[in-house]
Design an enzyme around this catalytic site. Structure first.
Site, short mmCIF file in Angstrom:
data_model
loop_
_atom_site.label_atom_id
_atom_site.label_comp_id
_atom_site.label_asym_id
_atom_site.label_seq_id
_atom_site.Cartn_x
_atom_site.Cartn_y
_atom_site.Cartn_z
CB VAL A 11 4.47 -14.07 6.58
CG1 VAL A 11 3.56 -15.13 5.98
CG2 VAL A 11 4.07 -12.69 6.12
CG ASP A 30 14.94 -17.59 9.98
OD1 ASP A 30 13.87 -17.08 9.62
OD2 ASP A 30 16.05 -17.07 9.77
CB THR A 121 3.57 -11.58 -1.68
OG1 THR A 121 2.77 -11.56 -0.51
CG2 THR A 121 2.81 -10.91 -2.82
CD GLU A 159 0.74 -12.55 4.35
OE1 GLU A 159 -0.05 -12.10 5.19
OE2 GLU A 159 1.51 -11.84 3.68
CG PHE A 160 -5.45 -12.32 2.48
CD1 PHE A 160 -5.08 -11.65 1.32
CD2 PHE A 160 -5.97 -13.60 2.37
CE1 PHE A 160 -5.24 -12.25 0.06
CE2 PHE A 160 -6.14 -14.20 1.13
CZ PHE A 160 -5.77 -13.52 -0.02
CG PHE A 257 -7.35 -0.11 3.83
CD1 PHE A 257 -7.90 -0.96 4.78
CD2 PHE A 257 -5.99 -0.16 3.62
CE1 PHE A 257 -7.12 -1.84 5.50
CE2 PHE A 257 -5.19 -1.03 4.33
CZ PHE A 257 -5.75 -1.87 5.27
CB CYS A 268 2.72 -5.87 2.39
SG CYS A 268 3.09 -7.35 3.31
NE ARG A 335 9.91 -5.46 7.48
CZ ARG A 335 9.44 -6.70 7.33
NH1 ARG A 335 10.00 -7.50 6.46
NH2 ARG A 335 8.44 -7.12 8.08
C1 UDX Z 1 -1.06 -5.31 4.45
C2 UDX Z 1 -2.44 -5.91 4.10
O1 UDX Z 1 -3.46 -5.20 4.81
C3 UDX Z 1 -2.47 -7.39 4.45
O2 UDX Z 1 -3.72 -7.96 4.06
C4 UDX Z 1 -1.32 -8.09 3.72
O3 UDX Z 1 -1.28 -9.44 4.03
C5 UDX Z 1 0.01 -7.43 4.07
O4 UDX Z 1 -0.05 -6.03 3.77
P1 UDX Z 1 0.18 -4.47 6.65
O5 UDX Z 1 1.31 -4.07 5.76
O6 UDX Z 1 0.48 -5.19 7.92
O7 UDX Z 1 -0.88 -5.39 5.85
O8 UDX Z 1 -0.56 -3.12 7.08
P2 UDX Z 1 -1.92 -2.36 6.79
O9 UDX Z 1 -2.72 -2.30 8.04
O10 UDX Z 1 -2.62 -2.86 5.59
O11 UDX Z 1 -1.35 -0.88 6.51
C6 UDX Z 1 -0.42 -0.63 5.46
C7 UDX Z 1 -0.06 0.83 5.40
O12 UDX Z 1 -1.15 1.61 4.94
C8 UDX Z 1 0.34 1.43 6.74
O13 UDX Z 1 1.45 2.30 6.55
C9 UDX Z 1 -0.88 2.22 7.17
O14 UDX Z 1 -0.56 3.31 8.00
C10 UDX Z 1 -1.39 2.70 5.82
N1 UDX Z 1 -2.83 2.99 5.78
C11 UDX Z 1 -3.73 2.01 5.98
C12 UDX Z 1 -3.26 4.28 5.50
O15 UDX Z 1 -2.44 5.21 5.32
N2 UDX Z 1 -4.60 4.53 5.44
C13 UDX Z 1 -5.54 3.57 5.62
O16 UDX Z 1 -6.73 3.88 5.53
C14 UDX Z 1 -5.10 2.26 5.91
#
Ligand code: UDX
Length: 440
Positions: A11, A30, A121, A159-160, A257, A268, A335
């Site tokens: 981030v 850092d 967060t 952050e998103f 999603f 996250c 992770r």
């Molecule tokens: C997430 C949020 O999307 C982001 O807005 C926030 O800031 C940080 O956390 P990230 O952890 O990078 O981001 O990954 P993301 O693309 O959201 O996927 C998270 C997990 O869900 C992954 O393991 C992915 O494989 C899984 N996933 C996602 C599913 O199993 N199905 C889906 O439909 C979408």
């Protein structure tokens, strides 16, 4: 604007580089001297598409620098973003000890107005704790007892960013949330993000903190919902991909999603869901819905292992090839990757594992024990009794499936992400099992 970012993880680094890219002068800090050394030499400790090019460009234009010193960064910056880790404690609470340490050091080195912005967060109410910590740690001449004589602001700017598309997400946000206590802080944040054309929502600090928790938990809930639906589809002969499409066409639901698989992972969702459950408990509310979200996620992995066990009969002495280890594609991040838990369970049953991931091999090597890491998807499939797809990397779409079939001991594929062309695989003579695609 002169900006410091404390914490150069995913981030912090993406935020720092992107803020420099849109015109600010940024110092990324850092406490890991090796990381700072690497960054100063132009190296990047993470894999994030597009980050290296803009990072080098910003360094060349002297808009981006790196430091190990919070003191130095505080003295040279008006705005200080905190992006250090908030790892989970054994209770599930976010551990805020790093945040507190950083805030203390910032306060000790303040000599005029600073805006301190939470990017990590954190649970609602952390803003108040940060304010208090600053007041108590300002240099003596700037406080009377526990009262600050120096003007400063605390804000929350969650952050998103999604790993793998973080640079794009930063440059094209669908919303910016500013949790502030003063007009001045709002003005500074608006100024910082002016080059990005995005909808801005201004709230108080606690609401901004809650928006982050609630958003991530809601997305995790969507995933668990479709994963639960996939379990039923698998039993009644429905195809979950058609179901997700049909649901997603309703604008109130949306298709995003709703991809079933081996459960969500990453740095996250698992951590934020846990932290939100704990925060709710502490506030006196038992958020049982979220506890179920977490349970469904755990069960989804377990169900996948059971499917493999069921179809292979015995796992002892069986060799299992794995495509994809990262928690999702386009990242080297391991992770809370589903692969870690799934492979451990299969190993406990006596299976031997061979695995390949396009980017996460180095990180995987540090976490996985007793797994043969292979140089290509073909090498990972060779002499295997089945193949598991755990991360949907594009590379796997371009593999010569006939060649894969011919090197495998048994042509059996378990597609944990519904990513491969099941019909094609079946026509080539594979046994193919997806997630919730009908009776297996
Ligand atoms: C997430 C949020 O999307 C982001 O807005 C926030 O800031 C940080 O956390 P990230 O952890 O990078 O981001 O990954 P993301 O693309 O959201 O996927 C998270 C997990 O869900 C992954 O393991 C992915 O494989 C899984 N996933 C996602 C599913 O199993 N199905 C889906 O439909 C979408």
């Amino acid at each position: 604007m002169n900006i410091a970012i404390i914490g150069s993880g995913y981030v912090g680094l993406v935020t720092g580089v992107c803020l420099a890219h849109i015109g600010h002068r940024v110092i990324c800090v850092d406490n890991d001297p090796q990381k700072v050394k690497k960054l100063k030499k132009g190296g990047i400790p993470i894999y994030e598409p597009g980050l290296d090019v803009i990072m080098r460009d910003c360094v060349r234009k002297k808009r981006l620098s790196f430091s190990g010193s919070i003191k130095d960064a505080t003295q040279r910056s008006t705005v200080i973003f905190i992006a250090v880790g908030t790892p989970p404690k054994s209770t599930g609470d976010a551990d805020l000890v790093y945040v507190e340490n950083v805030v203390r050091q910032i306060a000790e080195n303040m000599d005029s107005y600073r805006l301190i912005v939470e990017k990590s967060t954190v649970p609602a109410e952390t803003g108040n704790k940060i304010r208090r910590t600053v007041e108590l740690n300002l240099p003596r001449k700037f406080r009377k007892g526990n009262q600050a004589l120096l003007d400063f602001d605390v804000a929350s700017n969650p952050e998103f960013l999604k790993e793998g598309s973080a640079v794009h997400d930063f440059m094209n946000p669908n919303r910016l949330v500013f949790g502030v206590e003063s007009k001045k802080a709002e003005k500074v944040l608006r100024e910082i993000y002016k080059p990005l054309k995005a909808k801005v929502l201004v709230t108080n600090i606690a609401s901004a903190e809650m928006i982050k928790h609630a958003s991530n938990s809601f997305l995790a809930m969507k995933i668990s919902f479709i994963n639960a639906v996939s379990q039923i589809c698998g039993r009644v002969g429905a195809d979950v991909l058609n179901v997700a499409e049909g649901m997603g066409l309703d604008k109130r639901i949306g298709r995003a999603f709703l991809d079933p698989g081996v459960g969500y992972g990453g740095s996250c969702f698992p951590k934020d869901v846990d932290a939100f459950i704990r925060l709710s408990e502490k506030s006196g509310y038992d958020f049982r819905l979220l506890k179920e979200v977490r349970r469904v996620n755990e069960e989804q992995r377990q169900a996948f292992v059971h499917l493999v066990e069921d179809k292979l009969w015995n796992l002892k002495e069986k060799t299992i090839g794995v495509w994809g280890l990262a928690f999702k594609p386009n990242t080297d991040d391991m992770r809370n990757a589903a692969s870690v838990e799934i492979l451990q369970k299969l190993q406990q049953e006596g299976a031997k594992i061979k695995a390949y991931d396009p980017r996460a091999m180095a990180n995987a090597g540090e976490i996985l024990r007793g797994v043969a890491l292979c140089a290509s998807p073909y090498a990972a499939a060779e002499d295997c009794d089945c193949l598991l797809l755990l991360t949907e990397w594009d590379e796997f779409k371009n593999v010569d499936l006939e060649a894969v079939r011919d090197v495998m001991r048994q042509p059996v594929v378990f597609d944990g992400r519904n990513f491969l062309d099941g019909e094609k695989l079946k026509s080539l003579g594979f046994d193919y099992y997806g997630i919730g695609r009908g009776k297996a």
